[in-house]
Design a protein around this motif. Structure first.
Motif, PDB file in Angstrom:
ATOM      1  N   MET A 152       8.533   7.756 -13.895  1.00 49.71           N
ATOM      2  CA  MET A 152       7.532   7.130 -12.853  1.00 49.71           C
ATOM      3  C   MET A 152       6.495   8.080 -12.958  1.00 49.71           C
ATOM      4  SD  MET A 152       7.477   4.365 -11.590  1.00 49.71           S
ATOM      5  CE  MET A 152       8.508   3.842 -10.764  1.00 49.71           C
ATOM      6  N   ASN A 153       5.621   7.381 -13.200  1.00 49.44           N
ATOM      7  CA  ASN A 153       4.048   8.029 -13.304  1.00 49.44           C
ATOM      8  C   ASN A 153       3.293   7.673 -12.106  1.00 49.44           C
ATOM      9  OD1 ASN A 153       3.418   8.846 -15.970  1.00 49.44           O
ATOM     10  ND2 ASN A 153       2.056   7.168 -16.407  1.00 49.44           N
ATOM     11  N   SER A 154       2.616   9.141 -11.666  1.00 43.78           N
ATOM     12  CA  SER A 154       1.552   8.988 -10.293  1.00 43.78           C
ATOM     13  C   SER A 154       0.782   8.194 -10.279  1.00 43.78           C
ATOM     14  CB  SER A 154       0.829  10.366  -9.220  1.00 43.78           C
ATOM     15  OG  SER A 154       0.154  10.475  -9.617  1.00 43.78           O
ATOM     16  N   GLU A 155      -0.085   6.777  -9.025  1.00 37.18           N
ATOM     17  CA  GLU A 155      -1.007   6.828  -9.820  1.00 37.18           C
ATOM     18  C   GLU A 155      -2.084   7.951 -10.037  1.00 37.18           C
ATOM     19  OE1 GLU A 155      -2.507   5.902  -4.873  1.00 37.18           O
ATOM     20  OE2 GLU A 155      -5.208   5.987  -5.838  1.00 37.18           O
ATOM     21  N   PHE A 156      -1.933   9.204  -9.809  1.00 33.33           N
ATOM     22  CA  PHE A 156      -3.365   9.974 -10.843  1.00 33.33           C
ATOM     23  C   PHE A 156      -3.320   9.657 -12.246  1.00 33.33           C
ATOM     24  CE2 PHE A 156      -2.535  11.127  -5.629  1.00 33.33           C
ATOM     25  CZ  PHE A 156      -3.946  10.363  -5.532  1.00 33.33           C
ATOM     26  N   ASP A 157      -1.222  10.258 -12.496  1.00 33.55           N
ATOM     27  CA  ASP A 157      -1.191  10.524 -13.587  1.00 33.55           C
ATOM     28  C   ASP A 157      -1.331   8.955 -14.313  1.00 33.55           C
ATOM     29  OD1 ASP A 157       0.070  13.027 -13.347  1.00 33.55           O
ATOM     30  OD2 ASP A 157       2.036  11.746 -13.398  1.00 33.55           O
ATOM     31  N   ILE A 158      -1.494   7.316 -13.661  1.00 33.70           N
ATOM     32  CA  ILE A 158      -1.729   6.555 -14.516  1.00 33.70           C
ATOM     33  C   ILE A 158      -4.049   6.646 -14.422  1.00 33.70           C
ATOM     34  CG2 ILE A 158      -2.294   4.128 -13.997  1.00 33.70           C
ATOM     35  CD1 ILE A 158       0.420   4.142 -12.420  1.00 33.70           C
TER      36      ILE A 158
ATOM     37  N   LEU B 165     -12.364  -1.213 -12.802  1.00 25.84           N
ATOM     38  CA  LEU B 165     -11.320  -1.936 -12.611  1.00 25.84           C
ATOM     39  C   LEU B 165     -10.526  -1.186 -11.251  1.00 25.84           C
ATOM     40  CD1 LEU B 165      -9.038  -3.006 -14.299  1.00 25.84           C
ATOM     41  CD2 LEU B 165      -8.278  -0.781 -15.190  1.00 25.84           C
ATOM     42  N   ALA B 166     -10.038  -2.937 -10.730  1.00 31.78           N
ATOM     43  CA  ALA B 166      -9.269  -2.608  -8.958  1.00 31.78           C
ATOM     44  C   ALA B 166      -8.444  -3.148  -9.866  1.00 31.78           C
ATOM     45  CB  ALA B 166      -9.658  -2.755  -8.175  1.00 31.78           C
ATOM     46  N   LEU B 167      -6.798  -2.362  -9.869  1.00 35.40           N
ATOM     47  CA  LEU B 167      -5.711  -2.307 -10.434  1.00 35.40           C
ATOM     48  C   LEU B 167      -4.553  -2.846 -10.092  1.00 35.40           C
ATOM     49  CD1 LEU B 167      -4.860  -3.604 -13.140  1.00 35.40           C
ATOM     50  CD2 LEU B 167      -4.108  -0.921 -13.685  1.00 35.40           C
ATOM     51  N   SER B 168      -3.646  -3.852  -9.448  1.00 36.18           N
ATOM     52  CA  SER B 168      -2.882  -3.841  -8.620  1.00 36.18           C
ATOM     53  C   SER B 168      -0.990  -4.435  -9.756  1.00 36.18           C
ATOM     54  CB  SER B 168      -3.202  -4.610  -7.848  1.00 36.18           C
ATOM     55  OG  SER B 168      -1.529  -4.826  -7.107  1.00 36.18           O
ATOM     56  N   LEU B 169      -0.345  -3.261  -9.643  1.00 35.95           N
ATOM     57  CA  LEU B 169       0.690  -3.211 -10.637  1.00 35.95           C
ATOM     58  C   LEU B 169       2.220  -3.770 -10.167  1.00 35.95           C
ATOM     59  CD1 LEU B 169      -0.132  -0.251 -13.581  1.00 35.95           C
ATOM     60  CD2 LEU B 169      -0.509  -2.868 -13.220  1.00 35.95           C
ATOM     61  N   PRO B 170       3.045  -4.518 -10.450  1.00 32.62           N
ATOM     62  CA  PRO B 170       3.747  -3.931  -9.425  1.00 32.62           C
ATOM     63  C   PRO B 170       5.316  -2.847  -9.906  1.00 32.62           C
ATOM     64  CG  PRO B 170       4.130  -5.873 -11.894  1.00 32.62           C
ATOM     65  CD  PRO B 170       3.164  -5.036 -11.053  1.00 32.62           C
ATOM     66  N   GLU B 171       4.660  -1.940 -11.275  1.00 33.84           N
ATOM     67  CA  GLU B 171       5.734  -1.416 -11.406  1.00 33.84           C
ATOM     68  C   GLU B 171       4.150  -0.142 -12.482  1.00 33.84           C
ATOM     69  OE1 GLU B 171       8.955  -1.921 -13.717  1.00 33.84           O
ATOM     70  OE2 GLU B 171       7.985  -3.195 -14.632  1.00 33.84           O
ATOM     71  N   SER B 172       5.020   1.110 -12.422  1.00 32.67           N
ATOM     72  CA  SER B 172       4.336   1.989 -13.572  1.00 32.67           C
ATOM     73  C   SER B 172       4.978   1.403 -14.969  1.00 32.67           C
ATOM     74  CB  SER B 172       4.188   3.124 -13.367  1.00 32.67           C
ATOM     75  OG  SER B 172       4.248   3.829 -14.042  1.00 32.67           O
TER      76      SER B 172
ATOM     77  N   GLY C 222     -12.580   3.149 -10.404  1.00 31.91           N
ATOM     78  CA  GLY C 222     -11.728   1.855 -10.022  1.00 31.91           C
ATOM     79  C   GLY C 222     -10.501   2.282  -9.011  1.00 31.91           C
ATOM     80  N   ASP C 223      -9.737   1.428  -8.806  1.00 25.52           N
ATOM     81  CA  ASP C 223      -8.132   1.514  -7.723  1.00 25.52           C
ATOM     82  C   ASP C 223      -7.474   1.154  -8.116  1.00 25.52           C
ATOM     83  OD1 ASP C 223      -8.041   2.775  -5.883  1.00 25.52           O
ATOM     84  OD2 ASP C 223      -8.339   0.244  -5.072  1.00 25.52           O
ATOM     85  N   THR C 224      -6.065   2.089  -7.948  1.00 30.30           N
ATOM     86  CA  THR C 224      -4.913   1.767  -8.284  1.00 30.30           C
ATOM     87  C   THR C 224      -3.661   1.060  -7.702  1.00 30.30           C
ATOM     88  OG1 THR C 224      -5.722   2.780 -10.224  1.00 30.30           O
ATOM     89  CG2 THR C 224      -2.884   2.538 -10.647  1.00 30.30           C
ATOM     90  N   THR C 225      -3.232  -0.097  -7.229  1.00 30.97           N
ATOM     91  CA  THR C 225      -2.038   0.361  -6.405  1.00 30.97           C
ATOM     92  C   THR C 225      -0.870  -0.091  -6.605  1.00 30.97           C
ATOM     93  OG1 THR C 225      -3.666  -2.373  -5.619  1.00 30.97           O
ATOM     94  CG2 THR C 225      -4.413   0.006  -4.835  1.00 30.97           C
ATOM     95  N   ARG C 226       0.240  -0.409  -5.897  1.00 30.41           N
ATOM     96  CA  ARG C 226       1.314  -1.569  -6.444  1.00 30.41           C
ATOM     97  C   ARG C 226       1.143  -2.300  -5.339  1.00 30.41           C
ATOM     98  NH1 ARG C 226       6.223   0.620  -7.761  1.00 30.41           N
ATOM     99  NH2 ARG C 226       5.959   3.190  -7.392  1.00 30.41           N
ATOM    100  N   GLY C 227       1.260  -3.477  -6.394  1.00 30.89           N
ATOM    101  CA  GLY C 227       1.878  -4.886  -6.120  1.00 30.89           C
ATOM    102  C   GLY C 227       1.660  -5.523  -6.906  1.00 30.89           C
ATOM    103  N   ASP C 228       1.955  -7.845  -6.212  1.00 29.55           N
ATOM    104  CA  ASP C 228       1.306  -8.446  -7.806  1.00 29.55           C
ATOM    105  C   ASP C 228       0.888  -7.881  -8.630  1.00 29.55           C
ATOM    106  OD1 ASP C 228       4.014  -9.464  -6.195  1.00 29.55           O
ATOM    107  OD2 ASP C 228       2.481 -10.977  -5.632  1.00 29.55           O
ATOM    108  N   LEU C 229       1.262  -8.711  -9.947  1.00 29.76           N
ATOM    109  CA  LEU C 229       0.157  -8.288 -10.888  1.00 29.76           C
ATOM    110  C   LEU C 229      -0.863  -8.844 -10.492  1.00 29.76           C
ATOM    111  CD1 LEU C 229      -1.223  -6.795 -13.482  1.00 29.76           C
ATOM    112  CD2 LEU C 229       0.761  -8.521 -14.718  1.00 29.76           C
ATOM    113  N   SER C 230      -2.405  -7.753 -10.804  1.00 27.85           N
ATOM    114  CA  SER C 230      -3.759  -8.796 -10.259  1.00 27.85           C
ATOM    115  C   SER C 230      -4.885  -7.567 -10.602  1.00 27.85           C
ATOM    116  CB  SER C 230      -3.757  -9.548  -9.030  1.00 27.85           C
ATOM    117  OG  SER C 230      -4.671  -7.774  -8.471  1.00 27.85           O
TER     118      SER C 230
END
Ligand code: ADP
Ligand code: MG
Length: 324
Positions: free
Chosen positions: A1-7, A88-95, A121-129
């Motif tokens: 699993m990648n961290s936010e920073f790796d992503i 780009l502000a990205l909300s992803l359910p998983e990496s 941008g910003d990278t967070t976990r959540g529903d895909l948006s």
């Protein structure tokens, strides 16, 4: 699993190819050089795409990456602006590596094509948006607004209308896809997932148009925005609405509602004064690029402010897609 920073580092930390970016991704905020932009105004627009609302679940990552930037570039095109930067502000359910790979590759391809730099941008976990903010430039006072349409102007659209809405209807089984040729299915699916920002034609139109917007919620609803902002009415010639060969497989009468009220076209709708119409036609003809297609679909009048009528004078209902 990648961290936010790796992503961020692996998928979004592209080398800026423009010296307008003094500090790009990696610090707390981006720092941009504006010194070579004298005589220009900054144009900013933001759009959010949410899975299940703006694109169906299971849309390929590649299509999401393309469409997210394309719809934002379309707003810059509608203003006559030249693209410069985006966030780009990205909300992803998983990496998910495969997903991120396809998504970021498609995003980068379109960004490179239109010469727009990802600056943060910003990278967070959540529903895909996805929320993208685009920034561009126009010559001071030259932005194409919704409010400039004048009585007797002609109304034009670029490209063809309704293809994406037909693609969505096929995908959602509201239309029986098996009744259409594979070519038509493919064309409408492509129109839905890979809209092309009308940047090239906007750079020509901007010298002639009195008002402009991009059609995202259906021709009638979006034309209504121009009419309300410009305090005028419009008469449409429904027989001139441009439909693709693929859309015409439904038959003109069945396809027309998709062109009038379906969403996701991302074509430009603009008005031109009668004195500049011929000049614009000539410039486009000289350009000899078959992608630069425009069609006259009606004219601006002073009869029913904010309303659209057909050639018999009957008011056409303008309801398109509304979120609420
Ligand atoms: P902060 O905690 O200060 O908000 P972040 O960890 O969110 O910082 O972001 C670190 C850097 O990475 C910033 O420069 C930010 O703009 C950038 N960044 C974060 N997510 C993305 C993304 N999805 N796309 C592009 N840049 C991003
Ligand atoms: Mg952050």
């Amino acid at each position: 699993m990648n961290s936010e920073f790796d992503i961020i580092q692996q998928y979004f930390d592209w080398q800026p190819s423009s010296d307008s970016v003094a500090i790009g991704i990696g610090d707390d905020a981006a720092v941009l050089n504006l010194s070579h932009r004298q005589g220009q105004q900054l144009v900013i627009s933001v759009d959010t795409l949410i899975e299940g609302v703006h694109f169906p679940k299971n849309t390929p990552a590649e299509a999401i990456g393309h469409k997210a930037l394309a719809v934002n570039l379309s707003d810059l095109a509608a203003m006559g602006a030249e693209p410069a930067w985006f966030t780009l502000a990205l909300s992803l359910p998983e990496s998910n590596q495969a997903w991120l790979n396809d998504f970021s590759a498609a995003l980068k391809q379109l960004a490179d094509q239109y010469n727009i730099q990802l600056i943060g941008g910003d990278t967070t976990r959540g529903d895909l948006s996805l929320t993208l903010q685009v920034m561009g430039f126009v010559e001071t006072g030259k932005a194409l607004l919704r409010s400039g349409a004048m009585v007797n102007d002609k109304i034009y659209v670029t490209g063809t209308l309704g293809d994406a809405a037909i693609g969505l209807a096929m995908l959602q089984n509201r239309l029986d896809a098996s009744s259409y040729t594979q070519k038509a299915r493919h064309f409408c699916q492509k129109a839905l997932n890979y809209p092309q920002p009308q940047h090239c034609i906007s750079q020509i139109i901007k010298h002639y148009a009195t008002a402009c917007l991009d059609i995202s919620d259906g021709l009638l609803q979006d034309l209504g925005h121009i009419l309300n902002a410009s305090k005028v009415g419009a008469q449409l010639d429904l027989s001139s609405i441009p439909l693709s060969k693929s859309a015409l497989e439904l038959g003109r009468n069945q396809a027309l509602p998709y062109a009038l009220s379906g969403g996701d076209d991302y074509q430009l709708l603009f008005t031109v004064g009668p004195e500049k119409e011929q000049q614009l036609q000539n410039v486009l003809k000289d350009n000899n690029n078959k992608d630069l297609k425009i069609s006259c679909i009606g004219k601006i009048d002073d009869k029913n402010e904010g309303k659209i009528t057909d050639y018999l004078g009957h008011v056409i209902n303008t309801a398109g897609y509304q979120h609420f």
